[in-house]
Motif scaffolding. Structure first.
Motif, mmCIF file in Angstrom:
data_model
loop_
_atom_site.group_PDB
_atom_site.id
_atom_site.type_symbol
_atom_site.label_atom_id
_atom_site.label_comp_id
_atom_site.label_asym_id
_atom_site.label_seq_id
_atom_site.Cartn_x
_atom_site.Cartn_y
_atom_site.Cartn_z
ATOM 1 N N ARG A 31 1.060 -1.102 0.181
ATOM 2 C CA ARG A 31 0.315 0.062 0.186
ATOM 3 C C ARG A 31 0.726 1.311 0.052
ATOM 4 O O ARG A 31 1.966 1.281 0.505
ATOM 5 N N THR A 32 0.391 2.355 -0.494
ATOM 6 C CA THR A 32 1.254 3.366 -0.746
ATOM 7 C C THR A 32 1.695 4.278 0.642
ATOM 8 O O THR A 32 2.790 4.385 0.706
ATOM 9 N N PHE A 33 0.911 4.165 1.651
ATOM 10 C CA PHE A 33 1.244 4.593 2.869
ATOM 11 C C PHE A 33 2.689 3.881 3.400
ATOM 12 O O PHE A 33 3.334 4.097 4.277
ATOM 13 N N GLU A 34 2.553 2.592 3.085
ATOM 14 C CA GLU A 34 3.577 1.468 3.571
ATOM 15 C C GLU A 34 4.764 1.973 2.758
ATOM 16 O O GLU A 34 6.062 1.829 3.845
ATOM 17 N N ALA A 62 4.576 15.041 1.062
ATOM 18 C CA ALA A 62 3.822 14.553 -0.113
ATOM 19 C C ALA A 62 4.318 14.953 -1.645
ATOM 20 O O ALA A 62 4.262 14.370 -2.769
ATOM 21 N N VAL A 67 2.971 12.002 -3.456
ATOM 22 C CA VAL A 67 1.757 11.034 -3.023
ATOM 23 C C VAL A 67 0.789 12.357 -2.385
ATOM 24 O O VAL A 67 1.092 13.199 -2.301
ATOM 25 N N ASN A 70 -3.143 12.788 2.455
ATOM 26 C CA ASN A 70 -3.576 11.924 3.226
ATOM 27 C C ASN A 70 -2.764 10.682 3.213
ATOM 28 O O ASN A 70 -2.700 9.998 4.495
ATOM 29 N N THR A 71 -1.997 10.248 2.373
ATOM 30 C CA THR A 71 -1.208 9.155 2.390
ATOM 31 C C THR A 71 -0.044 9.470 3.218
ATOM 32 O O THR A 71 0.109 8.308 4.290
ATOM 33 N N GLU A 74 -1.446 8.952 6.943
ATOM 34 C CA GLU A 74 -1.495 7.912 7.320
ATOM 35 C C GLU A 74 -0.105 7.036 7.758
ATOM 36 O O GLU A 74 -0.178 6.392 8.752
ATOM 37 N N ALA A 75 0.959 7.309 7.004
ATOM 38 C CA ALA A 75 1.997 6.955 7.293
ATOM 39 C C ALA A 75 2.902 7.476 8.621
ATOM 40 O O ALA A 75 3.313 6.599 9.298
#
Length: 260
Positions: A31-34, A62, A67, A70-71, A74-75
């Motif tokens: 996942r992108t945040f990972e 960002a 990205v 929000n991503t 979350e990260a």
């Protein structure tokens, strides 16, 4: 067929592999945040980010990582939950790299015990082998001040027993292993001992082990430790750990009253 050609032919003909024998695991999508988390962890691992450093703002991160905000958010929250970051609000707030802590390790060990994945026997065996290495290294490296500090902690164990205070007994038990591990001059040992020790002490903390026997065992250990006799000190401490485990098993179904 010529001899050399025959050899070459034999060497280049590999037997086919039965697909049923192989055990390929499916590739898990990231996942992108990972991926954002991993980028931040890489900067920490490389030394470019150190404890106390402040990360760029969410907007800047960002833009750099291409990205959404929000991503990034979350990260950052995930890294905060993992104990890597500290997120603060306000004008001077932001995301800061935290100092190393054993709290997450302690929680992980505690959860494993609570879920039944790790037994008291497992923890005791691990603790015996870990503390064996700790005692040997501490006997070699402990300063006179650290030896005196550990002796004072042992005396405080008796004071806590006399006070009949469960909280004081638990604190004295944790402090004994903390000071002992610190005497190794090795932070990794200190963190592991603290994590496992806190779980075990809390687990056995309400088991009614005779306080006087505990104090006497600690005193015998200190005699050997002060003499820097690693073999005798290890033998004494190992015997105490096994005795605590066996006692806990015998009274596990009885009302729990006193601390270890």
């Amino acid at each position: 067929m010529p001899y050399c050609s025959a050899i070459f032919s034999t060497q280049t003909q590999s037997p086919s592999v039965d697909a049923n024998v192989l055990d390929f695991q499916p590739i898990q999508p990231v996942r992108t945040f990972e991926a954002v988390e991993q980028r931040i962890r890489e900067q920490i691992a490389s030394g470019r980010l150190r404890p106390g450093d402040k990360l760029p703002s969410e907007r800047e991160l960002a833009e750099q990582l291409r990205v959404g905000r929000n991503t990034v958010r979350e990260a950052l929250r995930s890294l905060e939950n993992a104990g890597v970051l500290s997120l603060t609000r306000g004008v001077k707030g932001g995301a800061f790299i935290r100092e190393g802590s054993n709290l997450r390790i302690t929680q992980a060990v505690t959860d494993l015990v609570a879920l039944g994945s790790v037994s008291l026997d497992d923890l005791t065996e691990l603790r015996i082998h870990l503390l064996d290495a700790v005692v040997r290294l501490a006997c070699e490296r402990a300063t006179p001040q650290q030896i005196a500090e550990l002796d004072a902690v042992v005396q405080s164990t008796k004071d806590a027993n006399d006070a009949a205070s469960e909280g004081k007994r638990l604190d004295a038990a944790l402090e004994f292993y903390r000071v002992l591990a610190a005497a190794t001059q090795n932070r990794a040992f200190a963190m592991m001992v603290a994590s496992i020790g806190e779980t075990v002490v809390r687990l056995l903390g309400t088991i009614s082990y005779p306080p006087e026997k505990l104090f006497q065992a600690r005193c015998r250990f200190m005699v050997h430790f002060q003499a820097r006799d690693a073999d005798a000190a290890c033998k004494e401490l190992n015997a105490l750990l096994v005795a605590l485990r066996d006692h806990a098993k015998r009274v596990s179904r009885k009302p729990r009253r006193q601390a270890v």
